[in-house]
Design a protein around this motif. Structure first.
Motif, PDB file in Angstrom:
ATOM      1  N   THR A 121      24.945  40.274  47.914  1.00 54.58           N
ATOM      2  CA  THR A 121      25.882  40.857  46.953  1.00 54.58           C
ATOM      3  C   THR A 121      27.038  41.534  47.668  1.00 54.58           C
ATOM      4  O   THR A 121      28.213  41.321  47.342  1.00 54.58           O
ATOM      5  CB  THR A 121      25.161  41.887  46.066  1.00 54.58           C
ATOM      6  OG1 THR A 121      24.143  41.232  45.323  1.00 54.58           O
ATOM      7  CG2 THR A 121      26.134  42.555  45.104  1.00 54.58           C
ATOM      8  N   ASP A 214      21.449  38.072  40.564  1.00 51.65           N
ATOM      9  CA  ASP A 214      22.256  37.485  41.632  1.00 51.65           C
ATOM     10  C   ASP A 214      22.981  36.191  41.258  1.00 51.65           C
ATOM     11  O   ASP A 214      24.110  35.978  41.692  1.00 51.65           O
ATOM     12  CB  ASP A 214      21.382  37.242  42.865  1.00 51.65           C
ATOM     13  CG  ASP A 214      21.229  38.508  43.698  1.00 51.65           C
ATOM     14  OD1 ASP A 214      21.107  39.591  43.094  1.00 51.65           O
ATOM     15  OD2 ASP A 214      21.237  38.417  44.929  1.00 51.65           O
ATOM     16  N   LYS A 217      26.635  36.317  39.674  1.00 51.19           N
ATOM     17  CA  LYS A 217      27.843  36.635  40.439  1.00 51.19           C
ATOM     18  C   LYS A 217      28.646  35.372  40.728  1.00 51.19           C
ATOM     19  O   LYS A 217      29.875  35.350  40.603  1.00 51.19           O
ATOM     20  CB  LYS A 217      27.453  37.349  41.732  1.00 51.19           C
ATOM     21  CG  LYS A 217      26.688  38.650  41.498  1.00 51.19           C
ATOM     22  CD  LYS A 217      26.277  39.279  42.810  1.00 51.19           C
ATOM     23  CE  LYS A 217      25.505  40.569  42.576  1.00 51.19           C
ATOM     24  NZ  LYS A 217      24.161  40.363  42.066  1.00 51.19           N
ATOM     25  N   SER A 299      22.308  45.567  44.968  1.00 49.04           N
ATOM     26  CA  SER A 299      21.786  44.759  46.060  1.00 49.04           C
ATOM     27  C   SER A 299      20.265  44.738  45.982  1.00 49.04           C
ATOM     28  O   SER A 299      19.602  45.759  46.196  1.00 49.04           O
ATOM     29  CB  SER A 299      22.224  45.334  47.412  1.00 49.04           C
ATOM     30  OG  SER A 299      21.468  44.751  48.456  1.00 49.04           O
TER      31      SER A 299
END
Length: 410
Positions: A121, A214, A217, A299
């Protein structure tokens, strides 16, 4: 086919490549402790994690909307690209995003080569920040937001990055302490078996949470490219094919398994027993799912590493290798600036070649060359499913201070 469309195709390929590296780089987040304790066989663990990452990627798009409009000023509040970047079919915006993604991949592969569980990230944010600063100047970064919502680099990225591992350490440490207090006096053969079964469930939850946090993104940056080139107009939703491709990419990367990082997190940081593994995974899943609900691009690496460390502190007599932990922290600290430097350099290369198709192709060629070099270097010291649980050696004997270990007492 226009120049902008060709660059868009390159961007999609590179974005999915980032998702792939995210998958194998972060497999350790979910499965390292289960593999280390024997709760799951290595190949079974990565298969299960891959399937659940695939499912999780379809559950939420909240984080996807965050990446493209809360940190860098390449998108308006309504989701449309900034006008100054839409000339020539959106080429300027595409090159910035392409260079940022490439910078993130280079850093992901470098830390993977070093067996360090750094944040994918933050690598993505760093790459985008560097390319944006190189292309638009320091004013292109949304440093602190406008105060009305939680956005901007500082409140949206930096503060969670500092807080999340601390929270994870505290939650996992307390959970581990409680587990050992509650099960005191119970025969080890019963607790070991029971907690191994529990680990399967908790590791599955972390994998599902990772997918929800995740994969989105990359969905966001691809969708921004589609909007910039006129191939998509709905700023409230992500195209289904983008969701599917990103989900498959991160799932495939997860299935292939980042064995180097799995080994570090499962064997190198703390000597993990099944009760610790269950505590670490459950704590990680709770923190990650809460962050996804709040739209914070957390993260997962910071959270899971903090949780593993917390189990070492929460279990009386556990072994913590502070030297390994220190290397991880250094990698965390430099991830954003390092990826930013790479992203900026790649944008500079593209600009030197005119900032159009030739520049975009040059970025992809450099990325491919760097990836090839690091892959071949990794083959000199291979880590795979058959040796991932071998005894840990941290540059010396596994005793006393030579291995950088500390024993935690009650």
């Amino acid at each position: 086919m226009t120049t902008a469309t060709i660059i868009l195709v390159l961007l999609v390929v590179v974005a999915l490549s980032f998702d792939f590296t995210n998958g194998f780089h972060d497999t350790a987040n979910a499965m390292a402790t289960s593999i280390a304790t024997g709760a799951l066989q290595p190949k079974t663990a990565v298969l299960l994690s891959g399937v659940l990452n695939l499912v999780g990627a379809f559950l939420s798009v909240e984080v996807a909307l965050t990446v493209t409009n809360a940190v860098v000023k390449i998108q308006n509040s309504d989701g449309t690209p900034v006008v100054g970047l839409t000339g020539d079919g959106g080429t300027a915006l595409l090159v910035i995003v392409l260079a940022g993604l490439a910078g993130a991949i280079v850093w992901n592969l470098f830390t993977w080569l070093l067996s360090l569980p750094s944040s994918s990230t933050h690598a993505l944010f760093g790459g985008l920040l560097g390319a944006t600063i190189a292309g638009l100047g320091w004013g292109g970064v949304n440093w602190a937001g406008n105060g009305s919502t939680i956005d901007g680099l500082l409140p949206k990225v930096i503060v969670p990055a500092l807080a999340s591992p601390v929270i994870a350490v505290l939650v996992a440490g307390l959970a581990t302490w409680l587990v050992y207090r509650i099960t005191a006096g119970v025969a080890d053969r019963f607790t070991e078996s029971g907690f191994r079964w529990g680990q399967i469930g908790s590791a599955s939850l972390v994998s599902l949470a990772h997918g929800t946090n995740d994969a989105q993104k990359t969905m966001g940056v691809i969708t921004l490219g589609l909007i910039a080139t006129g191939h998509w107009t709905d700023t409230e939703n992500i195209p289904f094919w983008v969701k599917a491709c990103c989900a498959l990419a991160i799932a495939l990367g997860t299935y292939l398994g980042g064995w180097r990082i799995i080994r570090t997190l499962g064997k190198g940081l703390v000597e993990i027993a099944p009760p610790q593994g269950l505590s670490a995974e459950s704590s990680s899943a709770a923190v990650i799912l809460v962050s996804s609900h709040l739209g914070l691009p957390l993260s997962t690496t910071h959270v899971t590493t903090g949780s593993v460390l917390g189990t070492g502190l929460g279990r009386p007599g556990a072994t913590v290798r502070w030297r390994v932990a220190g290397r991880m922290v250094v990698a965390w600290v430099i991830t954003i600036p390092a990826a930013a430097v790479v992203g900026a350099l790649l944008w500079g290369l593209a600009a030197l070649l005119g900032g159009g198709l030739m520049g975009a192709v040059a970025v992809v060629v450099v990325l491919a060359a760097a990836a090839t070099v690091m892959y071949h270097r990794s083959r000199q010291e291979p880590v795979h499913a058959d040796n991932v649980n071998d005894e840990w050696h941290d540059g010396g004997p596994r005793t006393g201070s030579a291995s950088g270990r500390t024993t935690v007492s009650a």
